[in-house]
Design a protein around this motif. Structure first.
Motif, PDB file in Angstrom:
ATOM      1  N   VAL A 245     -25.984 -11.432  25.435  1.00 28.67           N
ATOM      2  CA  VAL A 245     -25.060 -11.322  24.807  1.00 28.67           C
ATOM      3  C   VAL A 245     -23.621 -11.987  25.178  1.00 28.67           C
ATOM      4  O   VAL A 245     -23.228 -12.237  26.180  1.00 28.67           O
ATOM      5  CB  VAL A 245     -24.766  -9.736  25.141  1.00 28.67           C
ATOM      6  CG1 VAL A 245     -23.254  -9.087  24.422  1.00 28.67           C
ATOM      7  CG2 VAL A 245     -25.988  -8.864  24.380  1.00 28.67           C
ATOM      8  N   GLU A 246     -22.809 -12.516  24.036  1.00 32.91           N
ATOM      9  CA  GLU A 246     -21.616 -13.315  24.284  1.00 32.91           C
ATOM     10  C   GLU A 246     -20.472 -12.458  24.648  1.00 32.91           C
ATOM     11  O   GLU A 246     -19.680 -12.796  25.361  1.00 32.91           O
ATOM     12  CB  GLU A 246     -21.202 -14.318  23.267  1.00 32.91           C
ATOM     13  CG  GLU A 246     -22.661 -15.309  23.311  1.00 32.91           C
ATOM     14  CD  GLU A 246     -22.233 -16.087  22.000  1.00 32.91           C
ATOM     15  OE1 GLU A 246     -21.215 -16.241  21.316  1.00 32.91           O
ATOM     16  OE2 GLU A 246     -23.254 -16.978  21.738  1.00 32.91           O
ATOM     17  N   ASP A 247     -20.505 -11.360  23.718  1.00 30.90           N
ATOM     18  CA  ASP A 247     -19.273 -10.419  24.100  1.00 30.90           C
ATOM     19  C   ASP A 247     -19.579  -9.069  23.299  1.00 30.90           C
ATOM     20  O   ASP A 247     -20.587  -9.008  22.756  1.00 30.90           O
ATOM     21  CB  ASP A 247     -18.139 -10.976  23.027  1.00 30.90           C
ATOM     22  CG  ASP A 247     -16.797 -10.467  23.225  1.00 30.90           C
ATOM     23  OD1 ASP A 247     -16.771  -9.638  24.244  1.00 30.90           O
ATOM     24  OD2 ASP A 247     -15.778 -10.569  22.523  1.00 30.90           O
ATOM     25  N   ALA A 248     -18.867  -7.961  23.843  1.00 30.59           N
ATOM     26  CA  ALA A 248     -19.372  -6.708  23.356  1.00 30.59           C
ATOM     27  C   ALA A 248     -17.765  -5.962  23.138  1.00 30.59           C
ATOM     28  O   ALA A 248     -16.895  -6.278  23.602  1.00 30.59           O
ATOM     29  CB  ALA A 248     -20.030  -5.884  24.384  1.00 30.59           C
ATOM     30  N   GLU A 249     -17.804  -5.040  22.129  1.00 30.63           N
ATOM     31  CA  GLU A 249     -16.620  -4.054  21.853  1.00 30.63           C
ATOM     32  C   GLU A 249     -17.188  -2.759  21.348  1.00 30.63           C
ATOM     33  O   GLU A 249     -18.234  -2.650  20.728  1.00 30.63           O
ATOM     34  CB  GLU A 249     -15.902  -4.912  20.535  1.00 30.63           C
ATOM     35  CG  GLU A 249     -15.672  -6.403  20.628  1.00 30.63           C
ATOM     36  CD  GLU A 249     -15.336  -6.859  19.114  1.00 30.63           C
ATOM     37  OE1 GLU A 249     -15.404  -6.185  18.100  1.00 30.63           O
ATOM     38  OE2 GLU A 249     -15.590  -8.346  19.002  1.00 30.63           O
ATOM     39  N   VAL A 250     -16.240  -1.937  21.794  1.00 30.57           N
ATOM     40  CA  VAL A 250     -16.657  -0.696  21.620  1.00 30.57           C
ATOM     41  C   VAL A 250     -15.589  -0.093  20.168  1.00 30.57           C
ATOM     42  O   VAL A 250     -14.492  -0.226  20.440  1.00 30.57           O
ATOM     43  CB  VAL A 250     -16.416   0.360  22.529  1.00 30.57           C
ATOM     44  CG1 VAL A 250     -16.657   1.968  22.000  1.00 30.57           C
ATOM     45  CG2 VAL A 250     -17.137   0.080  23.779  1.00 30.57           C
ATOM     46  N   GLY A 251     -16.512   0.374  19.170  1.00 29.52           N
ATOM     47  CA  GLY A 251     -15.694   0.779  17.867  1.00 29.52           C
ATOM     48  C   GLY A 251     -16.046   2.089  17.717  1.00 29.52           C
ATOM     49  O   GLY A 251     -16.957   2.563  18.022  1.00 29.52           O
ATOM     50  N   VAL A 252     -15.662   2.555  16.637  1.00 25.52           N
ATOM     51  CA  VAL A 252     -16.014   4.025  15.945  1.00 25.52           C
ATOM     52  C   VAL A 252     -17.382   4.094  15.599  1.00 25.52           C
ATOM     53  O   VAL A 252     -18.047   5.290  15.747  1.00 25.52           O
ATOM     54  CB  VAL A 252     -15.123   4.455  14.848  1.00 25.52           C
ATOM     55  CG1 VAL A 252     -13.869   5.193  15.282  1.00 25.52           C
ATOM     56  CG2 VAL A 252     -14.897   3.302  13.890  1.00 25.52           C
ATOM     57  N   GLU A 253     -17.887   2.958  15.252  1.00 19.62           N
ATOM     58  CA  GLU A 253     -19.407   2.874  14.639  1.00 19.62           C
ATOM     59  C   GLU A 253     -20.381   2.669  15.719  1.00 19.62           C
ATOM     60  O   GLU A 253     -21.463   2.793  15.596  1.00 19.62           O
ATOM     61  CB  GLU A 253     -19.451   2.026  13.492  1.00 19.62           C
ATOM     62  CG  GLU A 253     -18.891   2.353  12.239  1.00 19.62           C
ATOM     63  CD  GLU A 253     -18.967   1.323  11.461  1.00 19.62           C
ATOM     64  OE1 GLU A 253     -19.603   0.514  11.369  1.00 19.62           O
ATOM     65  OE2 GLU A 253     -18.019   1.499  10.196  1.00 19.62           O
ATOM     66  N   GLY A 254     -19.831   2.585  16.986  1.00 21.93           N
ATOM     67  CA  GLY A 254     -20.650   2.010  17.951  1.00 21.93           C
ATOM     68  C   GLY A 254     -20.219   0.893  18.913  1.00 21.93           C
ATOM     69  O   GLY A 254     -19.028   0.373  18.617  1.00 21.93           O
ATOM     70  N   THR A 255     -21.253   0.471  19.519  1.00 19.36           N
ATOM     71  CA  THR A 255     -20.918  -0.717  20.397  1.00 19.36           C
ATOM     72  C   THR A 255     -21.384  -1.993  19.774  1.00 19.36           C
ATOM     73  O   THR A 255     -22.658  -2.058  19.401  1.00 19.36           O
ATOM     74  CB  THR A 255     -21.285  -0.777  21.759  1.00 19.36           C
ATOM     75  OG1 THR A 255     -21.052   0.459  22.300  1.00 19.36           O
ATOM     76  CG2 THR A 255     -20.913  -1.819  22.688  1.00 19.36           C
ATOM     77  N   VAL A 256     -20.546  -3.279  19.539  1.00 19.99           N
ATOM     78  CA  VAL A 256     -21.079  -4.392  18.953  1.00 19.99           C
ATOM     79  C   VAL A 256     -21.406  -5.294  19.685  1.00 19.99           C
ATOM     80  O   VAL A 256     -20.364  -5.816  20.629  1.00 19.99           O
ATOM     81  CB  VAL A 256     -19.892  -4.683  17.829  1.00 19.99           C
ATOM     82  CG1 VAL A 256     -20.341  -6.013  17.082  1.00 19.99           C
ATOM     83  CG2 VAL A 256     -19.566  -3.706  16.753  1.00 19.99           C
ATOM     84  N   LEU A 257     -22.313  -5.831  19.734  1.00 18.72           N
ATOM     85  CA  LEU A 257     -23.105  -6.858  20.515  1.00 18.72           C
ATOM     86  C   LEU A 257     -22.930  -8.180  19.700  1.00 18.72           C
ATOM     87  O   LEU A 257     -23.409  -8.207  18.699  1.00 18.72           O
ATOM     88  CB  LEU A 257     -24.182  -6.557  21.279  1.00 18.72           C
ATOM     89  CG  LEU A 257     -24.386  -5.187  21.879  1.00 18.72           C
ATOM     90  CD1 LEU A 257     -25.603  -5.093  22.398  1.00 18.72           C
ATOM     91  CD2 LEU A 257     -23.495  -5.077  23.141  1.00 18.72           C
ATOM     92  N   VAL A 258     -22.345  -9.223  20.344  1.00 17.66           N
ATOM     93  CA  VAL A 258     -22.210 -10.724  19.621  1.00 17.66           C
ATOM     94  C   VAL A 258     -23.060 -11.658  20.434  1.00 17.66           C
ATOM     95  O   VAL A 258     -22.796 -11.816  21.532  1.00 17.66           O
ATOM     96  CB  VAL A 258     -20.741 -11.131  19.727  1.00 17.66           C
ATOM     97  CG1 VAL A 258     -20.736 -12.341  19.031  1.00 17.66           C
ATOM     98  CG2 VAL A 258     -19.829  -9.839  18.881  1.00 17.66           C
ATOM     99  N   THR A 259     -23.947 -11.966  19.468  1.00 15.67           N
ATOM    100  CA  THR A 259     -24.962 -12.913  20.106  1.00 15.67           C
ATOM    101  C   THR A 259     -25.310 -13.911  19.261  1.00 15.67           C
ATOM    102  O   THR A 259     -25.298 -13.741  18.042  1.00 15.67           O
ATOM    103  CB  THR A 259     -26.192 -12.057  20.621  1.00 15.67           C
ATOM    104  OG1 THR A 259     -27.142 -13.035  21.325  1.00 15.67           O
ATOM    105  CG2 THR A 259     -26.763 -11.316  19.420  1.00 15.67           C
TER     106      THR A 259
END
Lengths: 299, 357
Positions: A245-259
């Motif tokens: 995982v390069e980056d992660a963000e927490v949003g309303v729909e859940g946690t977005v993992l960028v890979t």
């Protein structure tokens, strides 16, 4: 021999360069889309290739013949559907296509066959003004096909149609190059280009930025995959700590993992039993398009 | 040839199904014809209603020739009761009641309708005087030394309908030619049908030829309807070389199509083009004497009207249709209209743009 070939095709209106040195080749039987935002120069490019406009510089040939000046020998071999619905006022669908059949010296029977093929047999007696947007586009395409042309140009055939009418028209369009016919269409719908076209030219500011198959364009983008995990299961730090995982963000729909290694990340999520509600977003033609043309809004 | 017929048919259908076009090129001008024909034919009332009370020998035994004039002037009914007859005059059912008192012809008139009263008095005086003169001359054994003959200079049947039919027909043809050309050019340009036809294997002359032919046929249909209705309902009678109206109408149609093309070339929408055509044609109809004769207009206005194509069309039509002029009278107007058509078409072609901007 290619069906269409342009060399350094350019059109300027005063200070404005609508089409800027476009060189492209389209093979016979290919289904090619020209994708671009409004005002990118798609229609001007198409009209120069059709022979409607004289290029400021450069040249275009269709089926090996120059298109400018008006080439009478070429006209029966190409079919065009222009951006607007170019109909004779107050004629019924049947009268309309019969008129075009007469202009191309084709029997009326073939015109009726085309009406049938585009699904307008029941609307044959309806005046063009009373057809729905989708029906009018079908009629317009039928009128472009009435003389069974080798090359077909469609300028934004699905513009201003609702999603149902658009998908309904795709079924018709996708079969058009089966018999070896070359088809060129312009659109500003990514999904349309992706679904219908063998190759897509992405155009903006009068230039062709990329031209390749939709899959190759997406691959070439090297866009990361975004994996969304259901809310509350993984916080930002935990997400970042997952291998790959390069980056992660927490949003309303859940946690977005960028890979860029989605397989590895998903198998790790499975080990952690976090797969419920997982969504995967890979790169689309839209990402390619937005990357190439920029995200700012143009009215 | 099949292309020509297919295009013509498409244009005819487009016209016939456009209620507004049909109304303004056929029905609307005909309404004017009926209106004008009706108004003016009432003005030329010729016969007065006379009630004859008892025997009136002076009117019953008129000299030869005078009898015919009398019949043209009066419609005679007989009612031997003087009071009823006077009541008829008073209530306007009759214009005059006549009776004999000894050798005096007494005419009871009403001044409510002064024209009728004056005509009645004048006519009766003339008949009495004429009879006196004839009798005196007979007694003297010789013919009266002087005689008066009145002859109208125009065709004898000239009435309002004779004047309004050629003018209204010219106006109707001008209007439908200009509107047709303006609306077609704009409509086809906007729907990109012009572009579409450019990409079909059809020659420009075939497209233009079909559009012009349809407009010409519409003009000739207008002519047939106008002349048919004018003759059948309003007593229109055409003079010798009326057929020269056909070439006149053809060149007139061409010059107004040219005006319509110009309107279509300089405007941006179909509505704009039709309004522009209307803005030009309607005032021109008034200034060119399509509705009313220009004889009473000031000289400068008459001079200005010479620059208007409709004036020449009107004059030519009047000359050959009702003034009894020979075919050559139409040649000068045809020349002017043809020149106008050529010049305006060239200007329109220069101003024409494929795109709206």
């Amino acid at each position: 021999m290619g069906a269409i070939e342009t060399v350094d095709l350019t059109m300027t209106y005063g200070p404005l360069t609508a089409v800027d040195g476009v060189s492209m080749q389209v093979a016979e039987g290919e289904f090619v889309g020209v994708l671009g935002p409004n005002g990118a120069g798609k229609t001007t490019l198409l009209e120069m290739v059709e022979g409607l406009r004289r290029p400021t510089s450069g040249s275009a040939t269709v089926l090996g013949e120059p298109v400018w000046p008006r080439n009478a020998a070429l006209l029966p071999r190409i079919g065009v559907q222009l951006q607007a619905s170019s109909f004779f006022e107050r004629l019924t669908a049947r009268e309309q296509i019969h008129t075009f059949a007469a202009l191309y010296s084709r029997p009326a029977r073939e015109a009726d066959d085309w009406l049938e093929r585009v699904g307008l047999a029941e609307k044959a007696g309806t005046r063009v003004e009373d057809l729905s947007g989708g029906q009018a586009q079908r009629l317009s395409i039928a009128c472009a096909l009435v003389h069974d042309p080798e090359v077909l140009f469609l300028d934004e055939p699905t513009a201003s149609l609702d999603p149902q009418a658009r998908r309904n028209l795709w079924d018709l369009l996708s079969g058009l190059n089966e018999s070896g016919r070359t088809v060129v269409l312009t659109t500003h719908h990514m999904d349309e280009a992706e679904t219908l076209c063998d190759r897509v030219a992405i155009m903006d500011h009068g230039r062709i930025l990329e031209m390749d198959s939709p899959a190759a364009l997406v691959r070439g983008l090297d866009a990361p995959t975004r994996i969304t995990v259901a809310p509350g299961l993984v916080d930002r730090a935990a997400g970042r700590s997952i291998d790959g995982v390069e980056d992660a963000e927490v949003g309303v729909e859940g946690t977005v993992l960028v890979t860029r290694e989605p397989a590895r990340v998903v198998s790790r999520l499975a080990e952690l039993d976090l797969l419920d509600g997982v969504q995967l977003h890979t790169g689309t033609l839209e990402d390619v398009f937005l990357t190439l043309t920029g995200r700012e809004y143009r009215a | 040839m099949r292309q020509f017929w297919a295009l013509s048919l498409a244009i005819v259908r487009g016209f016939a199904r456009d209620k507004a076009s049909v109304f303004f090129s056929l029905v609307f001008p005909l309404m004017f014809l009926v209106l004008f024909g009706g108004i003016f034919s009432d003005q030329t009332r010729s016969e007065l209603d006379m009630v004859q009370v008892g025997d009136v020998p002076v009117l019953q035994e008129l000299p030869e020739g005078a009898q015919e004039a009398f019949d043209d002037t009066f419609t005679v009914t007989r009612n031997d009761d003087l009071d009823t007859a006077l009541e008829q005059v008073r209530s306007g059912d009759a214009d005059v009641a006549v009776e004999m008192r000894d050798d005096t012809l007494v005419a009871h008139i009403t001044l409510t309708d002064q024209v009728a009263a004056a005509v009645t008095q004048g006519s009766l005086r003339a008949f009495v005087d004429g009879t006196n003169v004839a009798l005196l001359a007979q007694d003297a054994g010789r013919a009266p030394p002087y005689a008066l003959a009145v002859e109208q200079v125009e065709d004898e049947s000239l009435s309002a309908i004779q004047f309004v039919t050629p003018g209204l027909l010219s106006w109707a043809v001008a209007m439908s030619a200009a509107f047709g050309a303006a609306a077609t050019l704009q409509g086809w340009r906007q729907s990109k049908l012009l572009r579409r036809l450019q990409l079909a294997p059809v020659a420009t002359r075939t497209v233009v030829g079909a559009r012009v032919s349809v407009t010409l046929v519409i003009a000739l249909v207008q002519m047939a309807i106008f002349l048919g209705l004018g003759t059948a309902l309003f007593g229109l009678s055409l003079t010798g070389s009326w057929w020269m109206a056909v070439p006149l109408l053809v060149t007139g149609t061409l010059s107004f199509m040219a005006l319509g093309l110009l309107a279509g070339a300089v405007t941006r929408s179909t509505e704009g083009a039709v309004n522009a055509a209307n803005f030009v044609v309607l005032p021109m109809a008034f200034l060119s004497g399509s509705f009313f004769p220009l004889d009473g207009a000031p000289q400068w206005l008459q001079n200005v009207s010479q620059a208007l194509p409709l004036r020449h069309l009107n004059e030519g039509m009047l000359d050959v249709m009702v003034r009894g002029e020979g075919p050559s009278a139409a040649l000068a107007p045809i020349g002017v209209l043809a020149l106008f058509a050529v010049v305006v078409t060239l200007v329109a072609a220069r101003l024409f743009r494929w795109e709206r901007a």
